[in-house]
Design a protein around this motif. Structure first.
Motif, PDB file in Angstrom:
ATOM      1  N   PRO A 126      51.483  13.513  23.151  1.00 45.10           N
ATOM      2  CA  PRO A 126      52.524  13.752  24.159  1.00 45.10           C
ATOM      3  C   PRO A 126      53.372  12.493  24.371  1.00 45.10           C
ATOM      4  O   PRO A 126      52.867  11.370  24.281  1.00 45.10           O
ATOM      5  CB  PRO A 126      51.732  14.116  25.419  1.00 45.10           C
ATOM      6  CG  PRO A 126      50.412  14.610  24.911  1.00 45.10           C
ATOM      7  CD  PRO A 126      50.134  13.837  23.673  1.00 45.10           C
ATOM      8  N   LYS A 127      54.645  12.681  24.657  1.00 40.99           N
ATOM      9  CA  LYS A 127      55.571  11.548  24.806  1.00 40.99           C
ATOM     10  C   LYS A 127      55.111  10.572  25.880  1.00 40.99           C
ATOM     11  O   LYS A 127      55.242   9.357  25.734  1.00 40.99           O
ATOM     12  CB  LYS A 127      56.969  12.060  25.119  1.00 40.99           C
ATOM     13  CG  LYS A 127      57.662  12.724  23.930  1.00 40.99           C
ATOM     14  CD  LYS A 127      59.098  13.075  24.247  1.00 40.99           C
ATOM     15  CE  LYS A 127      59.799  13.672  23.026  1.00 40.99           C
ATOM     16  NZ  LYS A 127      61.213  14.025  23.313  1.00 40.99           N
ATOM     17  N   ALA A 128      54.580  11.104  26.978  1.00 37.98           N
ATOM     18  CA  ALA A 128      54.124  10.235  28.065  1.00 37.98           C
ATOM     19  C   ALA A 128      52.959   9.352  27.606  1.00 37.98           C
ATOM     20  O   ALA A 128      52.888   8.161  27.948  1.00 37.98           O
ATOM     21  CB  ALA A 128      53.708  11.070  29.275  1.00 37.98           C
ATOM     22  N   ASP A 129      52.075   9.939  26.812  1.00 40.60           N
ATOM     23  CA  ASP A 129      50.928   9.177  26.306  1.00 40.60           C
ATOM     24  C   ASP A 129      51.382   8.111  25.314  1.00 40.60           C
ATOM     25  O   ASP A 129      50.857   6.989  25.292  1.00 40.60           O
ATOM     26  CB  ASP A 129      49.921  10.106  25.631  1.00 40.60           C
ATOM     27  CG  ASP A 129      49.225  11.025  26.626  1.00 40.60           C
ATOM     28  OD1 ASP A 129      49.371  10.787  27.856  1.00 40.60           O
ATOM     29  OD2 ASP A 129      48.537  11.975  26.194  1.00 40.60           O
ATOM     30  N   ILE A 130      52.394   8.481  24.495  1.00 39.80           N
ATOM     31  CA  ILE A 130      52.912   7.514  23.520  1.00 39.80           C
ATOM     32  C   ILE A 130      53.540   6.331  24.237  1.00 39.80           C
ATOM     33  O   ILE A 130      53.278   5.168  23.902  1.00 39.80           O
ATOM     34  CB  ILE A 130      53.938   8.181  22.580  1.00 39.80           C
ATOM     35  CG1 ILE A 130      53.245   9.205  21.677  1.00 39.80           C
ATOM     36  CG2 ILE A 130      54.669   7.132  21.738  1.00 39.80           C
ATOM     37  CD1 ILE A 130      54.187  10.008  20.807  1.00 39.80           C
ATOM     38  N   LYS A 131      54.354   6.606  25.255  1.00 38.48           N
ATOM     39  CA  LYS A 131      55.002   5.513  25.990  1.00 38.48           C
ATOM     40  C   LYS A 131      53.960   4.610  26.655  1.00 38.48           C
ATOM     41  O   LYS A 131      54.070   3.374  26.619  1.00 38.48           O
ATOM     42  CB  LYS A 131      55.954   6.063  27.045  1.00 38.48           C
ATOM     43  CG  LYS A 131      56.746   4.965  27.764  1.00 38.48           C
ATOM     44  CD  LYS A 131      57.679   5.519  28.802  1.00 38.48           C
ATOM     45  CE  LYS A 131      58.553   4.423  29.407  1.00 38.48           C
ATOM     46  NZ  LYS A 131      57.774   3.245  29.868  1.00 38.48           N
ATOM     47  N   ALA A 132      52.955   5.222  27.247  1.00 35.45           N
ATOM     48  CA  ALA A 132      51.917   4.430  27.922  1.00 35.45           C
ATOM     49  C   ALA A 132      51.183   3.541  26.920  1.00 35.45           C
ATOM     50  O   ALA A 132      50.903   2.372  27.198  1.00 35.45           O
ATOM     51  CB  ALA A 132      50.939   5.346  28.639  1.00 35.45           C
ATOM     52  N   ARG A 133      50.877   4.093  25.743  1.00 33.30           N
ATOM     53  CA  ARG A 133      50.148   3.336  24.725  1.00 33.30           C
ATOM     54  C   ARG A 133      51.028   2.209  24.171  1.00 33.30           C
ATOM     55  O   ARG A 133      50.547   1.094  23.948  1.00 33.30           O
ATOM     56  CB  ARG A 133      49.715   4.265  23.598  1.00 33.30           C
ATOM     57  CG  ARG A 133      48.771   3.634  22.578  1.00 33.30           C
ATOM     58  CD  ARG A 133      47.346   3.577  23.078  1.00 33.30           C
ATOM     59  NE  ARG A 133      46.837   4.895  23.407  1.00 33.30           N
ATOM     60  CZ  ARG A 133      46.333   5.761  22.519  1.00 33.30           C
ATOM     61  NH1 ARG A 133      46.268   5.437  21.242  1.00 33.30           N
ATOM     62  NH2 ARG A 133      45.865   6.932  22.916  1.00 33.30           N
ATOM     63  N   VAL A 134      52.299   2.485  23.947  1.00 38.93           N
ATOM     64  CA  VAL A 134      53.216   1.452  23.442  1.00 38.93           C
ATOM     65  C   VAL A 134      53.357   0.322  24.455  1.00 38.93           C
ATOM     66  O   VAL A 134      53.307  -0.864  24.091  1.00 38.93           O
ATOM     67  CB  VAL A 134      54.597   2.065  23.101  1.00 38.93           C
ATOM     68  CG1 VAL A 134      55.621   0.963  22.820  1.00 38.93           C
ATOM     69  CG2 VAL A 134      54.488   2.995  21.902  1.00 38.93           C
ATOM     70  N   ASP A 135      53.516   0.672  25.715  1.00 36.99           N
ATOM     71  CA  ASP A 135      53.614  -0.352  26.762  1.00 36.99           C
ATOM     72  C   ASP A 135      52.340  -1.202  26.815  1.00 36.99           C
ATOM     73  O   ASP A 135      52.401  -2.423  27.004  1.00 36.99           O
ATOM     74  CB  ASP A 135      53.854   0.298  28.131  1.00 36.99           C
ATOM     75  CG  ASP A 135      55.249   0.895  28.248  1.00 36.99           C
ATOM     76  OD1 ASP A 135      56.115   0.550  27.421  1.00 36.99           O
ATOM     77  OD2 ASP A 135      55.467   1.726  29.167  1.00 36.99           O
TER      78      ASP A 135
END
Length: 387
Positions: A126-135
């Protein structure tokens, strides 16, 4: 089982516990490319959360070993186990491993954050999970302010950290690092080594690094496997590899050392130690104190070995010249900043190295070219090697 000798980086030595099961295990692995054997009947155990190094010269088989663990090569014979399960034949994308290459292999048209997110997007997170992991990864490698830049706008050290973040983003159980710091200058490489150690400890992952840089392996590793021509010569902690090498090859490959061929003349037991008397080429005699049994019998061909920093150099004649004392002329000097190496030539033409820390800031050294000096060392500072 014998306990680890010397200091370890942290309170962590599962290899000393017979009940501890290995996280990664190579069982009698052989890899052939046509008529060439890259890895020969190799067995090795690596434990969970260990920072493990494969160290050796080019062509010794260390990268082949890593590529087989990653799934890019299949063993010709033998098995590779991860958490007790045979992963031979499992494709790379199905293995809980990730590999960081020496070239970094970043996508030049993508930003830093897009490079890090690439593998996660391929897994349809999910996009939200990707953003959190990238951050999370950007914070881990301290590149938050560079998220929108492209690789060409970064320094070599920053690109290296992006590649590391991308490798860690998928949270592999094992991170494989193939000469990851080879493109960095010396100072940046040293700084990055400590960053890698901190990241590995923080995440609690198992790191396996391939390198030909002895200092790098000694700095980052919990244990090191020294390889030669497809075989493992010794597996031990950095302190053991340096202070107690098991062969002449390991002694000579790691750091600087004086190696002199000779014969074992006699063995004398005193208390819990054995004192080995060695008669070396050129008439030199040495006494070596062994805390373990002497590795050979009197009359055997042996190699006398001692590190230069354990040899004392002085213009003053020692009180006892009968044991472990040499006299010669300073033939050359290498000034290396933190210490100096003196090459001393004896009357028989043999040379010997002594290293001295530059503890004081001196313009004129008390020992210089052409000086006649005495070299001495205590019996426990040397080694007797049989192979």
């Amino acid at each position: 089982m014998a306990k680890t000798l010397g200091p370890v980086k942290r309170k962590f030595s599962p290899w000393d516990d017979p009940a501890e099961k290995p996280f990664i295990e190579f069982q009698n692995v052989t890899k052939r490319f046509g008529d060439f054997t890259a890895v020969e009947n190799l067995s090795l155990k690596i434990y969970e959360k260990e920072f493990f190094s494969l160290l050796g010269p080019s062509g010794c088989g260390k990268t082949t070993l890593m590529r087989m663990l990653a799934g890019f090569e299949d063993p010709t014979e033998g098995s590779i186990l991860l958490q007790g399960k045979d992963i031979s034949g499992t494709p790379p994308y199905k293995r809980p491993t990730n590999m960081m290459f020496q070239s970094y292999a970043l996508f030049p048209h993508m930003t830093v954050e897009k490079n890090i997110a690439f593998g996660l997007e391929q897994d349809n997170l999910p996009k939200a999970d990707i953003k959190a992991r990238v951050d999370e990864m950007l914070a881990l490698v301290k590149l938050e302010t560079f998220a929108k830049r492209k690789p060409a706008q970064l320094s070599g050290g920053q690109r290296q950290r992006v590649a590391l973040a991308r490798s860690l983003a998928k949270r592999p159980k094992v991170l494989l690092l193939d000469e990851p710091l080879g493109a960095l200058d010396r100072k940046l490489r040293e700084e990055t080594q400590f960053e890698l150690m901190d990241i590995q400890t923080t995440l609690g992952l198992t790191f396996l690094i391939v390198t030909h840089d002895q200092e790098e392996a000694m700095t980052v590793s919990d244990r090191i496997a020294v390889m030669d021509r497809g075989e493992i010569v010794q597996v031990a902690t950095p302190a053991e590899i340096y202070e107690a090498p098991n062969t002449r090859y390991v002694a000579d490959f790691i750091g600087d050392i004086n190696l002199v061929e000779g014969k074992l003349a006699a063995i004398e037991t005193k208390g819990e130690s054995e004192f080995c008397s060695v008669v070396c080429e050129g008439g030199m005699k040495a006494v070596v104190e062994q805390s373990t049994a002497c590795p050979a019998a009197p009359g055997a061909d042996v190699t006398f070995a001692i590190r230069p920093e354990k040899v004392r150099i002085s213009t003053e004649e020692p009180a006892d010249k009968t044991a472990n004392a040499l006299y010669g002329e300073v033939w050359d000097i290498a000034y290396l900043g933190d210490f100096s190496v003196f090459i001393v030539r004896m009357d028989n033409g043999q040379t010997f190295r002594a290293a001295q820390a530059n503890a004081a800031r001196l313009v004129d050294r008390p020992i210089t070219f052409g000086d006649m000096v005495w070299l001495t060392w205590p019996p426990e500072a040397a080694l007797v090697l049989t192979r």
